[in-house]
Scaffold this motif. Structure first.
Motif, PDB file in Angstrom:
ATOM      1  N   TYR A 170      80.434  90.915 121.193  1.00 34.26           N
ATOM      2  CA  TYR A 170      80.221  90.437 119.702  1.00 34.26           C
ATOM      3  C   TYR A 170      79.725  91.034 118.373  1.00 34.26           C
ATOM      4  CZ  TYR A 170      78.299  86.415 123.360  1.00 34.26           C
ATOM      5  OH  TYR A 170      78.645  85.082 124.501  1.00 34.26           O
ATOM      6  N   THR A 171      80.236  90.784 117.924  1.00 30.38           N
ATOM      7  CA  THR A 171      79.733  91.162 116.358  1.00 30.38           C
ATOM      8  C   THR A 171      79.789  90.651 115.903  1.00 30.38           C
ATOM      9  OG1 THR A 171      80.798  93.520 115.414  1.00 30.38           O
ATOM     10  CG2 THR A 171      82.118  92.014 115.677  1.00 30.38           C
ATOM     11  N   THR A 172      78.795  90.964 114.290  1.00 34.36           N
ATOM     12  CA  THR A 172      78.363  89.821 113.264  1.00 34.36           C
ATOM     13  C   THR A 172      79.409  90.732 111.965  1.00 34.36           C
ATOM     14  OG1 THR A 172      77.022  91.006 112.881  1.00 34.36           O
ATOM     15  CG2 THR A 172      76.592  88.851 114.276  1.00 34.36           C
ATOM     16  N   TYR A 173      79.943  91.981 112.203  1.00 33.48           N
ATOM     17  CA  TYR A 173      80.265  93.313 111.452  1.00 33.48           C
ATOM     18  C   TYR A 173      81.838  92.356 110.777  1.00 33.48           C
ATOM     19  CZ  TYR A 173      80.911  97.617 108.570  1.00 33.48           C
ATOM     20  OH  TYR A 173      81.709  98.209 107.572  1.00 33.48           O
ATOM     21  N   GLY A 174      82.147  92.617 109.686  1.00 34.87           N
ATOM     22  CA  GLY A 174      83.166  92.350 108.922  1.00 34.87           C
ATOM     23  C   GLY A 174      83.518  90.644 109.152  1.00 34.87           C
ATOM     24  N   ASN A 175      85.018  90.429 110.019  1.00 40.28           N
ATOM     25  CA  ASN A 175      85.092  89.054 110.805  1.00 40.28           C
ATOM     26  C   ASN A 175      85.138  88.301 111.827  1.00 40.28           C
ATOM     27  OD1 ASN A 175      86.637  90.207 112.354  1.00 40.28           O
ATOM     28  ND2 ASN A 175      88.826  90.268 111.134  1.00 40.28           N
TER      29      ASN A 175
END
Length: 276
Positions: A170-175
């Motif tokens: 997962y990532t919450t960065y950018g899109n």
């Protein structure tokens, strides 16, 4: 679901193993284990205490022992040999899960670069279902332990497990798309002096892959049993498990300080009951 199929297969193999070995006249033990898991992966830096102790999960399992020192068919001891009195065969179905984050020096409060933000925003999950067998060695007599000659019985084991792994990324960065290269740590993907050179005409492998897959692993442990009563023991076990892959956590960025395959340390407490 794929994991349900794996569980069904594991259960069938477990029952078959019990049935076959029961015909040989050996006795059986069954138990449960649980405890904290420290997963060593490509998240953070391997030698940082903050990373290693921050990325901890949980493991649970069902274990089955073949006890060679006692015969179930006649309720009597087997032939008194060194092997029968010092070794047991341990079959296991276990599961562990660890949430993973980038911790340590690269994401400290002094790092305010976009790459540090990308690391802070990324997380993952390592989930593994194991089926395997270990041979356990007891330096003290198993017969004497069962007869209350002493309360504590130390042991060491070595074995092989087949692992079904289901990583998550997962990532919450950018899109929020972890497969968008602009959202991940730039040094993982683009050429950098800390990365091995890419052969001419080839493209560097993308460092994230959360696909399910299966693999082999080596398991070794040391522990001790405590005799509660005639038919039950408590167990403390410290396990080291080495996977033959660097993708168990869903991340393989190939930086020089994190090029080793994934592995874990599992400290578990168990309860064991003698069936025969």
């Amino acid at each position: 679901m794929l994991n349900l199929k794996h569980l069904a297969y594991a259960f069938c193999m477990f029952v078959i193993a019990q049935t076959v070995n029961a015909q040989l006249g050996f006795s059986h033990e069954i138990g449960v284990i649980a405890g904290p898991v420290q997963f060593r992966s490509d998240f953070g830096s391997r030698n940082e205490g903050e990373t290693n102790f921050g990325n901890m999960g949980i493991g649970v399992g069902i274990i089955h022992y073949i006890n060679f020192s006692y015969r179930a068919d006649c309720n009597c001891y087997t032939t008194d040999t060194y092997f029968n009195d010092h070794f047991k065969l341990r079959n296991e179905i276990s599961w562990n899960k660890t949430k993973l984050n980038h911790l340590g020096q690269w994401v400290g409060p002094d790092n305010i670069t976009p790459d540090a933000d990308r690391l802070r925003a990324q997380s993952g999950v390592a989930k593994n279902l194991d089926i395997g067998t270990q041979i356990e060695f007891f330096p003290l007599s198993i017969r004497s332990f069962q007869a209350f000659g002493y309360r504590f019985a130390p042991f060491a084991s070595l074995g092989v497990h087949y692992t079904f792994t289901s990583p998550e990324a997962y990532t919450t960065y950018g899109n929020g798309n972890v497969y968008d290269e602009t959202n991940i740590y730039s040094f993982w993907y683009f050429d950098d002096s800390r990365l091995p050179p890419v052969p001419s005409g080839e493209v560097r492998q993308y460092p994230i892959d959360d696909s399910q897959f299966s693999l082999w692993s080596i398991v070794s442990s040391v522990g001790v049993r405590y005799k509660l009563d005639k038919l039950s023991d408590l167990m403390l076990d410290v396990r080291w498990q080495y996977y033959f892959s660097d993708w168990v956590d869903g991340l393989n960025h190939e930086l020089s300080f994190n090029k080793k395959n994934d592995w874990l340390v599992w400290v578990n407490i168990g309860y064991i009951y003698y069936l025969d």
